[in-house]
Scaffold this motif. Sequence first.
Motif, PDB file in Angstrom:
ATOM      1  N   PRO A 102       0.749  -1.301   0.071  1.00 45.25           N
ATOM      2  CA  PRO A 102      -0.070   0.027   0.099  1.00 45.25           C
ATOM      3  C   PRO A 102       0.799   1.215  -0.005  1.00 45.25           C
ATOM      4  CG  PRO A 102      -0.734  -1.627   1.574  1.00 45.25           C
ATOM      5  CD  PRO A 102       0.699  -2.167   1.144  1.00 45.25           C
ATOM      6  N   ARG A 106       0.492   4.399  -2.784  1.00 43.96           N
ATOM      7  CA  ARG A 106       0.084   5.611  -2.385  1.00 43.96           C
ATOM      8  C   ARG A 106       0.910   6.573  -3.017  1.00 43.96           C
ATOM      9  NH1 ARG A 106      -2.018   4.713   3.645  1.00 43.96           N
ATOM     10  NH2 ARG A 106      -2.141   7.108   3.774  1.00 43.96           N
ATOM     11  N   PHE A 147     -11.958  -1.611  -0.602  1.00 43.16           N
ATOM     12  CA  PHE A 147     -11.076  -0.673   0.286  1.00 43.16           C
ATOM     13  C   PHE A 147      -9.692  -1.012  -0.692  1.00 43.16           C
ATOM     14  CE2 PHE A 147     -13.379  -2.018   4.372  1.00 43.16           C
ATOM     15  CZ  PHE A 147     -14.300  -0.837   4.110  1.00 43.16           C
ATOM     16  N   GLU A 148      -9.372  -1.884  -1.204  1.00 38.51           N
ATOM     17  CA  GLU A 148      -8.065  -2.150  -2.112  1.00 38.51           C
ATOM     18  C   GLU A 148      -7.794  -1.195  -3.130  1.00 38.51           C
ATOM     19  OE1 GLU A 148      -5.235  -5.569  -4.064  1.00 38.51           O
ATOM     20  OE2 GLU A 148      -7.130  -5.857  -3.160  1.00 38.51           O
ATOM     21  N   ILE A 155      -9.344   7.529   0.649  1.00 35.06           N
ATOM     22  CA  ILE A 155      -9.271   7.067   2.176  1.00 35.06           C
ATOM     23  C   ILE A 155      -9.434   8.166   2.950  1.00 35.06           C
ATOM     24  CG2 ILE A 155      -7.509   6.396   3.993  1.00 35.06           C
ATOM     25  CD1 ILE A 155      -6.548   4.466   1.831  1.00 35.06           C
ATOM     26  N   HIS A 236     -14.351  -0.241   7.933  1.00 32.15           N
ATOM     27  CA  HIS A 236     -13.949   1.337   8.168  1.00 32.15           C
ATOM     28  C   HIS A 236     -14.573   1.738   9.458  1.00 32.15           C
ATOM     29  CE1 HIS A 236     -11.446   2.845   4.855  1.00 32.15           C
ATOM     30  NE2 HIS A 236     -11.999   2.226   4.264  1.00 32.15           N
ATOM     31  N   GLU A 270      -5.220   1.811   5.866  1.00 32.46           N
ATOM     32  CA  GLU A 270      -4.810   0.740   4.767  1.00 32.46           C
ATOM     33  C   GLU A 270      -3.652  -0.060   5.418  1.00 32.46           C
ATOM     34  OE1 GLU A 270      -3.177   1.213   0.200  1.00 32.46           O
ATOM     35  OE2 GLU A 270      -3.835   3.097   1.346  1.00 32.46           O
ATOM     36  N   GLU A 274      -4.549  -4.162   5.625  1.00 32.86           N
ATOM     37  CA  GLU A 274      -3.596  -4.901   4.814  1.00 32.86           C
ATOM     38  C   GLU A 274      -3.334  -6.166   5.808  1.00 32.86           C
ATOM     39  OE1 GLU A 274       0.827  -5.198   2.831  1.00 32.86           O
ATOM     40  OE2 GLU A 274       0.131  -3.567   4.266  1.00 32.86           O
TER      41      GLU A 274
END
Length: 398
Positions: A102, A106, A147-148, A155, A236, A270, A274
């Motif tokens: 991640p 990002r 979410f991925e 986010i 979340h 994130e 993971e």
Amino acid sequence: MREGSGALAANLAAFGRLLRRMGLPIGPTETLAAMEALTITGLDDRRRFHAALRAVMVRRREHFELFDQAFRLFWRDPEAGRHAAMLAALEGQKPPPEKPPPASRRLAEAMQAERPKQNQKPPEEQPPEIDMTATVSAVERLQSMDFEAMSAAEIAAAKREIRKLVLPLDARRTRRFRPDPAGPAVDLRATLRESLRSGGEILELSRRRRVTRPPPLVALCDISGSMARYAQILLHFLHAVANDRDRVSTFLFGTRLSNVTRQLRHRDPEMAFEQVAKAVPDWSGGTRIGESLTLFNRLWSRRVLGQGAVVLLITDGLDRDGAEGLAEATDRLRHSCRRLVWLNPLLRYAGFQPKSQGIRAMLPHVDEFRPVHNLDSLRALVASLSSSQAAPRGRIAA
């Protein structure tokens, strides 16, 4: 240091903007502190340069990896965003690479967003455009987004929406007391101890009051194929709750039961998701609700269901094993906690009827039966949990 201070300040400001786009809490204060730190450490040693910037710009341990990757790429080539865009254009001609972590994704998104737009016409030369594309609100888009697939900006938007859903569970009286001059009860032990200062003569009565605190919150979330999309969204919410209050336990179940309480305590969402993905092997698989609840009752109920715990059972009630042992496991779970709330996304249908064996077996043993399919239903859940009044057992809550 003085000769290149202007260029250095501009580069530090650009580096701060890059970190901010990646989700790190970087502002002018951190940028100025970095400039001041470099005046002390100098620019001769790259390792000291890196250590000085990380010491004043990063406050959380979970952001170290993001900072290190951004530092290596930015201070090697501040124009690396252009190279990242060129590589992204060639991705379609290459075999699919291994999924990057991640932090790398990002960083790439933040660097690519940094590119200035070239050859842009002045506003007066551009013809007016009317966008007729059907659009939805950010809240509706976040409800169904994986979410991925979320970018750093998405986010942040999801965190802003979820941050509004504060969960102040109604405080319950405990067995502990605390000193309080205006308390309703007399503390005899403290009174006698205080009298020793005056030779055994009681001059004033010490008083106390019972300690009140919100009860523990336990979430049991179904992650089977039929619940995967809703489970991702609700994670979340559970992540925000776990980082906002103490005594929150989260369990995921499909064909087996997994405790992800420790993983969801990671502040970066994130990174937390993971770790959850690594800890849960049966995502989007089958469902064994009865077996999972039985295992929870046997291994975890005495550890996490004390002091009037509230349990959120998140499932659609579709069990591959039918209703075998499901009624008994749900009944035992109900008697182990103060309040059992069943959240079922199937209630989004107006003509919902409890026809499946699993739903009929579980429904008589829950305190509340609520829908959970959008942010409005989550707000209604928060309002219900913040109130001391519960709906009649087995009834569908409005």
